[in-house]
Design a protein around this motif. Structure first.
Motif, PDB file in Angstrom:
ATOM      1  N   GLY A 751       0.820  -1.215   0.000  1.00 48.23           N
ATOM      2  CA  GLY A 751       0.000   0.000   0.000  1.00 48.23           C
ATOM      3  C   GLY A 751       0.846   1.254   0.000  1.00 48.23           C
ATOM      4  N   LEU A 752       1.900   1.269   0.805  1.00 49.67           N
ATOM      5  CA  LEU A 752       2.774   2.439   0.859  1.00 49.67           C
ATOM      6  C   LEU A 752       3.455   2.687  -0.487  1.00 49.67           C
ATOM      7  N   LYS A 753       3.828   1.604  -1.174  1.00 50.21           N
ATOM      8  CA  LYS A 753       4.446   1.749  -2.496  1.00 50.21           C
ATOM      9  C   LYS A 753       3.446   2.327  -3.511  1.00 50.21           C
ATOM     10  N   GLU A 754       2.177   1.951  -3.359  1.00 51.18           N
ATOM     11  CA  GLU A 754       1.135   2.501  -4.244  1.00 51.18           C
ATOM     12  C   GLU A 754       1.036   4.012  -4.065  1.00 51.18           C
ATOM     13  N   GLN A 755       1.108   4.458  -2.799  1.00 55.33           N
ATOM     14  CA  GLN A 755       1.047   5.896  -2.529  1.00 55.33           C
ATOM     15  C   GLN A 755       2.305   6.594  -3.045  1.00 55.33           C
ATOM     16  N   GLU A 756       3.435   5.972  -2.864  1.00 53.73           N
ATOM     17  CA  GLU A 756       4.699   6.546  -3.335  1.00 53.73           C
ATOM     18  C   GLU A 756       4.688   6.709  -4.853  1.00 53.73           C
ATOM     19  N   LYS A 757       4.161   5.724  -5.550  1.00 54.36           N
ATOM     20  CA  LYS A 757       4.066   5.777  -7.019  1.00 54.36           C
ATOM     21  C   LYS A 757       3.210   6.970  -7.458  1.00 54.36           C
ATOM     22  N   LEU A 758       2.111   7.191  -6.775  1.00 57.14           N
ATOM     23  CA  LEU A 758       1.205   8.291  -7.127  1.00 57.14           C
ATOM     24  C   LEU A 758       1.867   9.645  -6.889  1.00 57.14           C
ATOM     25  N   LEU A 759       2.485   9.808  -5.742  1.00 54.63           N
ATOM     26  CA  LEU A 759       3.127  11.082  -5.406  1.00 54.63           C
ATOM     27  C   LEU A 759       4.270  11.388  -6.360  1.00 54.63           C
ATOM     28  N   LYS A 760       5.023  10.377  -6.717  1.00 50.51           N
ATOM     29  CA  LYS A 760       6.163  10.560  -7.622  1.00 50.51           C
ATOM     30  C   LYS A 760       5.684  10.985  -8.998  1.00 50.51           C
ATOM     31  N   GLU A 761       4.629  10.365  -9.483  1.00 54.95           N
ATOM     32  CA  GLU A 761       4.132  10.689 -10.828  1.00 54.95           C
ATOM     33  C   GLU A 761       3.673  12.143 -10.905  1.00 54.95           C
ATOM     34  N   TYR A 762       3.092  12.663  -9.826  1.00 52.27           N
ATOM     35  CA  TYR A 762       2.586  14.043  -9.834  1.00 52.27           C
ATOM     36  C   TYR A 762       3.556  15.023  -9.180  1.00 52.27           C
ATOM     37  N   ARG A 763       4.788  14.553  -8.973  1.00 53.72           N
ATOM     38  CA  ARG A 763       5.879  15.403  -8.487  1.00 53.72           C
ATOM     39  C   ARG A 763       5.503  16.161  -7.216  1.00 53.72           C
ATOM     40  N   ILE A 764       4.927  15.422  -6.306  1.00 40.80           N
ATOM     41  CA  ILE A 764       4.557  15.996  -5.018  1.00 40.80           C
ATOM     42  C   ILE A 764       5.670  15.673  -4.016  1.00 40.80           C
ATOM     43  N   ASP A 765       6.233  16.729  -3.460  1.00 40.81           N
ATOM     44  CA  ASP A 765       7.421  16.597  -2.622  1.00 40.81           C
ATOM     45  C   ASP A 765       7.044  16.224  -1.184  1.00 40.81           C
ATOM     46  N   ILE A 766       6.716  14.954  -0.991  1.00 39.77           N
ATOM     47  CA  ILE A 766       6.430  14.430   0.346  1.00 39.77           C
ATOM     48  C   ILE A 766       7.213  13.138   0.525  1.00 39.77           C
ATOM     49  N   ASP A 767       7.955  13.075   1.608  1.00 42.36           N
ATOM     50  CA  ASP A 767       8.746  11.885   1.914  1.00 42.36           C
ATOM     51  C   ASP A 767       7.826  10.818   2.499  1.00 42.36           C
ATOM     52  N   THR A 768       7.607   9.736   1.772  1.00 44.43           N
ATOM     53  CA  THR A 768       6.685   8.693   2.236  1.00 44.43           C
ATOM     54  C   THR A 768       7.189   7.978   3.491  1.00 44.43           C
ATOM     55  N   HIS A 769       8.480   8.146   3.817  1.00 43.87           N
ATOM     56  CA  HIS A 769       8.979   7.541   5.058  1.00 43.87           C
ATOM     57  C   HIS A 769       8.389   8.221   6.289  1.00 43.87           C
ATOM     58  N   GLN A 770       7.840   9.434   6.103  1.00 44.72           N
ATOM     59  CA  GLN A 770       7.196  10.133   7.205  1.00 44.72           C
ATOM     60  C   GLN A 770       5.795   9.587   7.486  1.00 44.72           C
ATOM     61  N   LEU A 771       5.234   8.801   6.560  1.00 46.00           N
ATOM     62  CA  LEU A 771       3.872   8.308   6.705  1.00 46.00           C
ATOM     63  C   LEU A 771       3.825   7.135   7.675  1.00 46.00           C
ATOM     64  N   SER A 772       2.853   7.132   8.540  1.00 47.22           N
ATOM     65  CA  SER A 772       2.681   6.023   9.487  1.00 47.22           C
ATOM     66  C   SER A 772       2.048   4.837   8.773  1.00 47.22           C
ATOM     67  N   SER A 773       2.441   3.646   9.176  1.00 44.30           N
ATOM     68  CA  SER A 773       1.848   2.438   8.604  1.00 44.30           C
ATOM     69  C   SER A 773       0.858   1.782   9.570  1.00 44.30           C
ATOM     70  N   LYS A 774       0.818   2.278  10.828  1.00 37.78           N
ATOM     71  CA  LYS A 774      -0.057   1.657  11.806  1.00 37.78           C
ATOM     72  C   LYS A 774      -0.342   2.620  12.941  1.00 37.78           C
ATOM     73  N   GLU A 775      -1.624   2.841  13.243  1.00 37.51           N
ATOM     74  CA  GLU A 775      -2.016   3.696  14.376  1.00 37.51           C
ATOM     75  C   GLU A 775      -3.386   3.269  14.868  1.00 37.51           C
ATOM     76  N   GLY A 776      -3.694   3.637  16.110  1.00 43.19           N
ATOM     77  CA  GLY A 776      -5.017   3.361  16.664  1.00 43.19           C
ATOM     78  C   GLY A 776      -6.008   4.451  16.317  1.00 43.19           C
ATOM     79  N   GLU A 777      -7.246   4.259  16.728  1.00 42.97           N
ATOM     80  CA  GLU A 777      -8.295   5.254  16.476  1.00 42.97           C
ATOM     81  C   GLU A 777      -7.992   6.537  17.242  1.00 42.97           C
ATOM     82  N   SER A 778      -8.319   7.685  16.650  1.00 41.37           N
ATOM     83  CA  SER A 778      -8.046   8.963  17.326  1.00 41.37           C
ATOM     84  C   SER A 778      -9.096  10.002  16.980  1.00 41.37           C
ATOM     85  N   LEU A 779      -9.295  10.910  17.913  1.00 47.24           N
ATOM     86  CA  LEU A 779     -10.174  12.053  17.707  1.00 47.24           C
ATOM     87  C   LEU A 779      -9.314  13.228  17.259  1.00 47.24           C
ATOM     88  N   LEU A 780      -9.653  13.816  16.111  1.00 44.16           N
ATOM     89  CA  LEU A 780      -8.775  14.819  15.492  1.00 44.16           C
ATOM     90  C   LEU A 780      -9.141  16.246  15.915  1.00 44.16           C
TER      91      LEU A 780
END
Length: 818
Positions: A751-780
């Motif tokens: 899944g993370l690679k799918e997101q990385e592929k999308l961001l790269k194609e549209y030249r969006i400067d976000i480091d996917t290593h900053q993305l969490s792969s697992k978290e609990g439920e939270s109130l935002l």
């Protein structure tokens, strides 16, 4: 040349000035008399900018009017002209309570009631559900906003809210406020407080002399005479005795209009009137079904429009007093506040080379008396107001208007200006004070944004003291029969008038077992797990008179006791047993829900392509103004919109979301593809509902909050918190404006690679290593808005996202280009 080629005649000097000011970036107040051409003065600049491809002018126009009949009339007139030019065909739509051509405000030119426009901006759109409440507010951002007949708005509600909205939008729109009867002091208040330029005929004496509709053909004669009839009653005999070729009668109350109409028809049967056909005596007010009202409005154009040779009499209420392009040679009218009276007078001798006589009557008696016993507080005050013989107007204003009018024998633009300033200056000074004290309803606007509740309508737009009723055959209703309540046309009546009628009917039918009134109740079979609703999940339940007094929703009434004729709805025995018709929907009937399978990558790419082709080309003005609106911080708004699009479904990468969806797709297609990351499955509601339940598709976690939380974290060090909150909220609330939580999730490396592929194609400067792969439920809670400033970009981005998401889902083949 452009103006003449479009409308057929050269512009007046003031119309040229309107165009120059708007195109140079100024907002204006246009104050000219009725019949002087202000409609085209406001519309032509938009059409010119569009033809010339000017990026410095908005690419959408929203034309708002206070009355539904007025919106219908101007839409028809303007559209008929635009259809003659191939460049302007299919540009316009209408959105009112009876017409729903454009529920998402997508056309380039939209004619709307002020109720529709403001409810959209306030995030409780009258034509949409609460789940869709934040889609349309962004349509006003970057638009050209026209407010016609601004003086007819409620000073404490729709007028205050409109001004508060303009304060909040700041430079993100261009504005034209039009009026014929605001006082000089009130216009000066708007000029100074809101930095508007004022344009009026006072500054263009050549135009005042040229506009033929304002002047008699013979300079020595009078175009409009006026006679105040202090102690005379408006009667059928008097109306018929003064009739020449075209007569318009305007009553303050529906009941009086109905009585005058019936008396006139009876008198016509008895004594006749040379040249006047009985079918050309027409009654029009608010208590007709949509189809009948539309037919009557069309008839008015034929009988009272420019060039008509027909002999006719119209009996109406204030529904025709503004903007309708009709005229008469004789007018009879109840007294009303001077600004309302002058609007009515604008329907007399409206066209060039016409002459007219206006007879003004004091209201000598109360049309309907409602008992006050047993009421208190706000209800008691409302009934006291209803029992005023000048309803729906204030007594003091009506009396002052009648006194000042009696000083004159003629009406022209100069006398009209004197009357407005003499009668209304003190009244409007109080309005200005109240507007400022209440900060133009800004707090109420923000409250509406937060809760998206239609209950805010009474606090911000219109204080509805009315109730919607449906004529129904309750005597033959099977008590277990299901109904679809919203499919029936309703008629609106004053709530306390209705309660008074109900009391009389109930007392006269004490020994009857028949249901007289009924309310709608939700069936226990309703499926609350679905976004859509079972149309057959409602039944009727008897509504007693005691409960009726505290009931504010639609009421089904026994059609035996409420009659409907060519005079509209009234309280009497219904010998024809007329029932409310089924609505003639102008928008597509709701189809069965279907989806086509697409992958996460395909859906996101289709959405981004939809944005690039359908929306981005129409946002040039908006993008040019956003930096000035936002201030010193440098923000790449176009980049942020792409980030919103790329992360809106990030939560669908969640294994807890993918598992039931993949199981469903495998069982439906017979193909197992564990490496595929889905955005949607194939789905047909007619055949797949049970399979979806078996695969527990309806238990999959919400996904929007996950992407919102992730974007907040990765953008936090790049932009200010204000910017980050706008982006995160657009993602969080793209399925519901009330969303507040992020679900528990885990995302695989696939899944993370799918997101990385999308961001790269549209030249969006976000480091996917900053993305969490697992978290609990939270109130935002931490991404909640802290200032009004943050709301505008959010409303723009969430609109773009939701509409692109909808289009890409419906037409993935159209927008996905692999």
């Amino acid at each position: 040349m452009f103006y003449k080629s479009l409308v057929g005649f050269a512009p007046y000097e003031y119309q040229v000035r309107v165009a120059e000011s708007l195109l140079e970036g100024r907002n204006i107040v246009l104050s000219v008399p009725t019949g002087a051409g202000k409609t085209w003065a406001s519309i032509v600049p938009f059409l010119y900018a569009r033809q010339q491809g000017l990026d410095t002018f908005p690419q959408k126009m929203i034309y708002s009017l206070p009355l539904r009949t007025l919106a219908n009339s101007i839409y028809a007139d303007v559209t008929n002209v635009l259809r003659r030019d191939k460049d302007f065909v299919n540009l316009s739509s209408i959105q009112t309570g009876e017409y729903s051509d454009d529920p998402y405000f997508e056309k380039e030119i939209i004619f709307s009631t002020i109720d529709q426009t403001l409810s959209n901006f306030l995030c409780f759109p009258l034509s949409l559900s609460q789940r869709q409440a934040n889609i349309n507010a962004g349509s006003l951002i970057g638009s050209y906003l026209v407010f016609d007949e601004f003086h007819l708005l409620d000073p404490q509600l729709s007028m205050a809210t409109s001004l508060g909205m303009l304060q909040m939008l700041k430079n993100l729109c261009r504005v034209c406020i039009m009026t014929a009867t605001l006082t000089d002091e009130f216009i000066q208040f708007i000029e100074e407080k809101f930095n508007f330029e004022v344009i009026s005929l006072k500054d263009f004496p050549n135009d005042a002399a040229k506009i033929k509709s304002l002047k008699p053909a013979d300079a020595k004669s009078t175009k409009k005479s006026v006679k105040v009839c202090l102690n005379e009653k408006m009667s059928a005999e008097r109306i018929l005795s003064k009739h020449k070729n075209k007569t318009i009668v305007i009553c303050n109350r529906v009941e009086k209009a109905q009585q005058v109409y019936q008396d006139l028809r009876k008198l016509h049967d008895k004594v006749g009137c040379k040249g006047l056909k009985k079918e050309n005596i027409i009654c029009l007010h608010s208590r007709f079904f949509d189809k009948d009202r539309k037919e009557k409005e069309k008839s008015l154009k034929l009988l009272f429009g420019k060039g008509s040779m027909e002999n006719a009499i119209l009996i109406s209420t204030q529904v025709i007093e503004a903007g309708m392009d009709i005229s008469c040679d004789t007018m009879h009218t109840d007294i009303s506040p001077i600004n309302s009276f002058l609007q009515r007078a604008g329907r007399c001798a409206r066209f060039e080379n016409e002459y007219g006589e206006i007879y003004v009557y004091d209201v000598l008696e109360v049309e309907e008396s409602i008992p006050e016993e047993g009421t208190k507080g706000a209800d008691k005050l409302e009934i006291e107001k209803l029992n005023s013989k000048y309803l729906p107007y204030e007594m003091a204003l009506c009396k002052r208007s009648l006194t000042e009018l009696s000083r004159y024998e003629t009406i022209d633009e100069h006398i009209a200006s004197l009357l407005v300033n003499d009668v209304l200056t003190d009244f409007e000074q109080n309005i200005v004070g109240n507007l400022s004290a209440n900060l133009y309803n800004r707090e109420k606007i923000q409250q509406s944004w937060r809760n998206c509740d239609k209950k805010n309508y009474r606090e911000t737009i219109r204080d509805i003291q009315s109730i919607e009723i449906i004529l129904f055959d309750l005597e033959n209703y099977n008590r277990n029969e299901k109904v679809i309540p919203w499919q029936y046309e309703t008629i609106s009546v004053y709530r306390w008038s209705f309660i008074n009628w109900a009391k009389q009917i109930t007392e006269s039918q004490e020994d009857s077992d028949d249901w007289i009134f009924a309310k709608v109740e939700q069936s226990s079979e309703s499926n609350f797990d679905l976004d859509w609703q079972d149309n057959n999940s409602y039944r009727l339940k008897e509504l007693s008179f005691a409960c009726l007094k505290r009931h504010f929703d639609v009421v089904f009434v026994n059609n035996r006791y409420f009659d409907y004729t060519d005079a509209g709805l009234s309280v009497s025995v219904n010998t024809n047993r007329v029932t409310s018709p089924i609505k003639q929907f102008t928008q597509k009937n709701k189809q069965m829900i279907t989806f086509k399978k697409d992958s996460y990558y395909q859906h996101n790419k289709a959405l981004l392509n939809c944005y690039a082709t359908e929306f981005k080309p129409k946002l040039k003005f908006t993008f040019s103004e956003l930096p000035k609106y936002w201030g010193k911080e440098v923000v790449d708004w176009e980049e942020l919109i792409k980030i919103v699009c790329c992360f809106h479904d990030y939560g669908k990468l969640n294994g807890l979301w993918q598992k039931p969806m993949k199981e469903f797709q495998k069982r439906k297609s017979g193909i197992d593809n564990p490496q595929e990351i889905l955005a949607h499955t194939d789905y047909d509601e007619r055949i797949d509902e049970q399979l979806a339940k078996a695969c527990k598709v309806n238990t999959k976690p919400a996904h929007a909050g996950i992407g919102a939380a992730q974007v907040y974290d990765v953008l936090y060090d790049k932009y200010s918190e204000e910017v980050v909150r706008t982006v995160s909220n657009a993602i969080l609330k793209h399925h519901s404006p009330l969303s507040q939580r992020a679900s528990k999730f885990y995302i695989s490396n696939l899944g993370l690679k799918e997101q990385e592929k999308l961001l790269k194609e549209y030249r969006i400067d976000i480091d996917t290593h900053q993305l969490s792969s697992k978290e609990g439920e939270s109130l935002l809670k931490h991404i909640g808005f802290n200032s009004v400033k943050e709301w505008m970009p959010y409303l723009l981005m969430v609109r773009i996202l939701r509409l692109c998401d909808q289009k890409a889902t419906e037409s993935v083949e159209k927008y996905y280009k692999g």
